[in-house]
Design an enzyme around this catalytic site. Structure first.
Site, PDB file in Angstrom:
ATOM      1  NE  ARG A 234      -4.356  -1.031  -0.034  1.00  0.00           N
ATOM      2  CZ  ARG A 234      -4.527  -2.017  -0.903  1.00  0.00           C
ATOM      3  NH1 ARG A 234      -3.565  -2.340  -1.755  1.00  0.00           N
ATOM      4  NH2 ARG A 234      -5.668  -2.689  -0.940  1.00  0.00           N
ATOM      5  CD  GLU A 263      -2.880   3.442  -5.388  1.00  0.00           C
ATOM      6  OE1 GLU A 263      -3.924   2.827  -5.664  1.00  0.00           O
ATOM      7  OE2 GLU A 263      -1.866   2.893  -4.928  1.00  0.00           O
ATOM      8  CG  HIS A 281      -3.187  -0.476  -7.093  1.00  0.00           C
ATOM      9  ND1 HIS A 281      -3.519   0.133  -5.907  1.00  0.00           N
ATOM     10  CD2 HIS A 281      -3.264  -1.811  -6.847  1.00  0.00           C
ATOM     11  CE1 HIS A 281      -3.785  -0.785  -4.988  1.00  0.00           C
ATOM     12  NE2 HIS A 281      -3.635  -1.980  -5.542  1.00  0.00           N
TER      13      HIS A 281
HETATM   14  P1  NDP Z   1      -1.314 -10.971   4.784  1.00  0.00           P
HETATM   15  O1  NDP Z   1      -2.246 -10.494   5.836  1.00  0.00           O
HETATM   16  O2  NDP Z   1      -1.181 -12.422   4.523  1.00  0.00           O
HETATM   17  O3  NDP Z   1       0.159 -10.410   5.079  1.00  0.00           O
HETATM   18  C1  NDP Z   1       0.403  -9.141   5.612  1.00  0.00           C
HETATM   19  C2  NDP Z   1       1.763  -9.146   6.289  1.00  0.00           C
HETATM   20  O4  NDP Z   1       2.066  -7.829   6.746  1.00  0.00           O
HETATM   21  C3  NDP Z   1       1.822 -10.074   7.492  1.00  0.00           C
HETATM   22  O5  NDP Z   1       2.951 -10.904   7.347  1.00  0.00           O
HETATM   23  C4  NDP Z   1       2.010  -9.144   8.685  1.00  0.00           C
HETATM   24  O6  NDP Z   1       2.935  -9.745   9.575  1.00  0.00           O
HETATM   25  C5  NDP Z   1       2.587  -7.888   8.057  1.00  0.00           C
HETATM   26  N1  NDP Z   1       2.203  -6.704   8.814  1.00  0.00           N
HETATM   27  C6  NDP Z   1       0.960  -6.349   9.218  1.00  0.00           C
HETATM   28  N2  NDP Z   1       1.009  -5.222   9.928  1.00  0.00           N
HETATM   29  C7  NDP Z   1       2.313  -4.855   9.983  1.00  0.00           C
HETATM   30  C8  NDP Z   1       3.005  -3.782  10.615  1.00  0.00           C
HETATM   31  N3  NDP Z   1       2.348  -2.847  11.316  1.00  0.00           N
HETATM   32  N4  NDP Z   1       4.345  -3.708  10.458  1.00  0.00           N
HETATM   33  C9  NDP Z   1       4.995  -4.639   9.743  1.00  0.00           C
HETATM   34  N5  NDP Z   1       4.404  -5.686   9.149  1.00  0.00           N
HETATM   35  C10 NDP Z   1       3.072  -5.791   9.275  1.00  0.00           C
HETATM   36  O7  NDP Z   1      -1.757 -10.199   3.466  1.00  0.00           O
HETATM   37  P2  NDP Z   1      -1.423 -10.550   1.936  1.00  0.00           P
HETATM   38  O8  NDP Z   1      -0.020 -11.014   1.838  1.00  0.00           O
HETATM   39  O9  NDP Z   1      -2.490 -11.383   1.378  1.00  0.00           O
HETATM   40  O10 NDP Z   1      -1.552  -9.069   1.302  1.00  0.00           O
HETATM   41  C11 NDP Z   1      -0.705  -8.043   1.764  1.00  0.00           C
HETATM   42  C12 NDP Z   1      -1.108  -6.684   1.222  1.00  0.00           C
HETATM   43  O11 NDP Z   1      -0.762  -6.568  -0.143  1.00  0.00           O
HETATM   44  C13 NDP Z   1      -2.605  -6.393   1.241  1.00  0.00           C
HETATM   45  O12 NDP Z   1      -3.037  -5.960   2.518  1.00  0.00           O
HETATM   46  C14 NDP Z   1      -2.731  -5.302   0.198  1.00  0.00           C
HETATM   47  O13 NDP Z   1      -2.616  -4.029   0.820  1.00  0.00           O
HETATM   48  C15 NDP Z   1      -1.532  -5.531  -0.710  1.00  0.00           C
HETATM   49  N6  NDP Z   1      -1.961  -5.938  -2.060  1.00  0.00           N
HETATM   50  C16 NDP Z   1      -1.623  -5.154  -3.144  1.00  0.00           C
HETATM   51  C17 NDP Z   1      -2.014  -5.519  -4.421  1.00  0.00           C
HETATM   52  C18 NDP Z   1      -1.639  -4.704  -5.609  1.00  0.00           C
HETATM   53  O14 NDP Z   1      -2.378  -4.708  -6.589  1.00  0.00           O
HETATM   54  N7  NDP Z   1      -0.515  -4.007  -5.610  1.00  0.00           N
HETATM   55  C19 NDP Z   1      -2.839  -6.711  -4.652  1.00  0.00           C
HETATM   56  C20 NDP Z   1      -3.075  -7.484  -3.467  1.00  0.00           C
HETATM   57  C21 NDP Z   1      -2.661  -7.090  -2.228  1.00  0.00           C
HETATM   58  P3  NDP Z   1       2.840  -9.501  11.172  1.00  0.00           P
HETATM   59  O15 NDP Z   1       1.412  -9.806  11.541  1.00  0.00           O
HETATM   60  O16 NDP Z   1       3.845 -10.418  11.770  1.00  0.00           O
HETATM   61  O17 NDP Z   1       3.196  -8.058  11.378  1.00  0.00           O
END
Ligand code: NDP
Length: 322
Positions: A234, A263, A281
């Site tokens: 994001r 965006e 995106h």
């Molecule tokens: P997941 O929930 O599986 O993974 C998210 C990861 O982020 C977890 O490993 C979590 O680890 C980590 N995380 C969450 N909060 C924090 C924090 N405050 N600091 C550091 N790390 C953090 O989600 P997905 O992998 O399925 O998707 C991830 C993101 O990718 C989506 O939320 C979306 O925003 C983005 N995305 C973008 C797309 C695009 O078109 N460019 C398409 C699809 C998704 P932990 O809990 O250990 O912190």
């Protein structure tokens, strides 16, 4: 009739999904209404579901207040920072997203963006089209060889990126809020420390308050002069102003970005940075994957109204699988 529940669509969805919704539900198109507030008043006693499509419409307390019979919000995409899921959870509303079905697509795009940035593929393509090859070869580029990669957010997509990077033969580490015992990659509790130890940061962290600007001037400084930032998570995760300064003054080498803070507006300063690679995106934006996402949005609503519960509720939703 009770077998034809009424739902509100907050924004457009591809016909593939929208047609299925219209076949199964009575659908009110909020963004098409000349007066959205009037439409909400008219349907408020009947609407039990929301399909939150693309676009930037916010699904929050104001909408929940307007729809007192609401039971479920089915949101398109895995990231759901446009939905106030915590507030929904407090009210006992179900929120669903579309995880997993897009993981490989977004991971593929992240690798493509990384290679495009390191080897300057868009710039090299422009060079050929502009006829410059006739006058000489494109200058030598940087390389992925010898680089170490740090992943910010080793979730579903982050792991799929890491898995691909293993095949590329580059060492992978990760930062998140917690260590994951089932992965062998090195864990950094401190993002600044990881940035200092790697040459590439790939962010796949979600949006929202807890990740806002965690990639800031200090992290970019630590990433260093040879450093490359790739962001497919994001835009809000990165302090975009700090990134622009870092790219302008050589604090880091380059960036490959699929997501931005505001965006679809991308700052002119960023567009002026010729060596950065900027994508609008498109992480999940193939027909194959967008159809799978649309199907899951539909299937969540159908499953809910068939009394079978949500298929993919988000973590804030108070729902336990039976
Ligand atoms: P997941 O929930 O599986 O993974 C998210 C990861 O982020 C977890 O490993 C979590 O680890 C980590 N995380 C969450 N909060 C924090 C924090 N405050 N600091 C550091 N790390 C953090 O989600 P997905 O992998 O399925 O998707 C991830 C993101 O990718 C989506 O939320 C979306 O925003 C983005 N995305 C973008 C797309 C695009 O078109 N460019 C398409 C699809 C998704 P932990 O809990 O250990 O912190």
């Amino acid at each position: 009739a009770s077998d034809r529940p009424e739902i509100v669509m907050t924004g457009p969805l591809m016909a593939y999904a929208a047609d299925q919704l219209k076949a199964r539900f009575t659908v009110h198109e909020l963004w098409n209404a000349p007066d959205a507030a009037a439409l909400l008043r008219e349907v408020s006693g009947r609407v039990r579901g929301v399909a939150a499509g693309g676009g930037h419409s916010h699904v929050d307390a104001a909408l929940f207040d307007a729809l007192p019979k609401l039971e479920i919000v089915s949101s398109f995409g895995v990231g759901y920072d446009h939905v106030d899921a915590a507030e929904a959870g407090r009210r006992g509303l179900v929120v669903t997203n579309t995880p997993d079905v897009l993981t490989d697509e977004v991971a593929d795009l992240a690798i493509g963006l990384l290679l495009a940035t390191v080897r300057q593929l868009p710039q090299v393509d422009r060079y050929l089209r502009e006829g410059k090859w006739l006058k000489g070869n494109y200058p030598l580029t940087t390389s992925l060889r010898g680089r170490k990669v740090g992943i910010v957010g080793l979730g579903r997509i982050g792991k799929a990126v890491a898995h691909r990077l293993e095949a590329f033969g580059v060492p992978v580490s990760y930062h998140g809020r917690s260590r994951q015992d089932d992965v062998a990659y090195r864990y950094y509790p401190s993002l600044v420390e990881m940035a200092a130890d790697v040459d590439v940061l790939i962010s796949v962290a979600p949006g929202g308050a807890s990740t806002r600007h965690i990639i800031n001037a200090e992290v970019l400084e630590a990433l260093g002069r040879n450093g490359i930032l790739v962001n497919v998570g994001r835009g809000t995760v990165v302090d975009e102003k700090a990134l622009i300064r870092a790219l302008q003054d050589g604090t880091i080498l380059s960036a490959g970005l699929d997501v931005f803070e505001d965006e679809p507006r991308v700052p002119a300063e960023l567009i002026a940075i010729e060596h950065a690679v900027l994508l609008p995106h498109v992480g999940s934006a193939s027909v194959h994957t967008r159809e799978a996402m649309g199907q899951l949005l539909v299937d969540n609503l159908v499953s809910w109204f068939d009394g079978k519960g949500p298929l993919t509720p988000v973590s804030e939703t108070p729902w336990k699988k039976a």
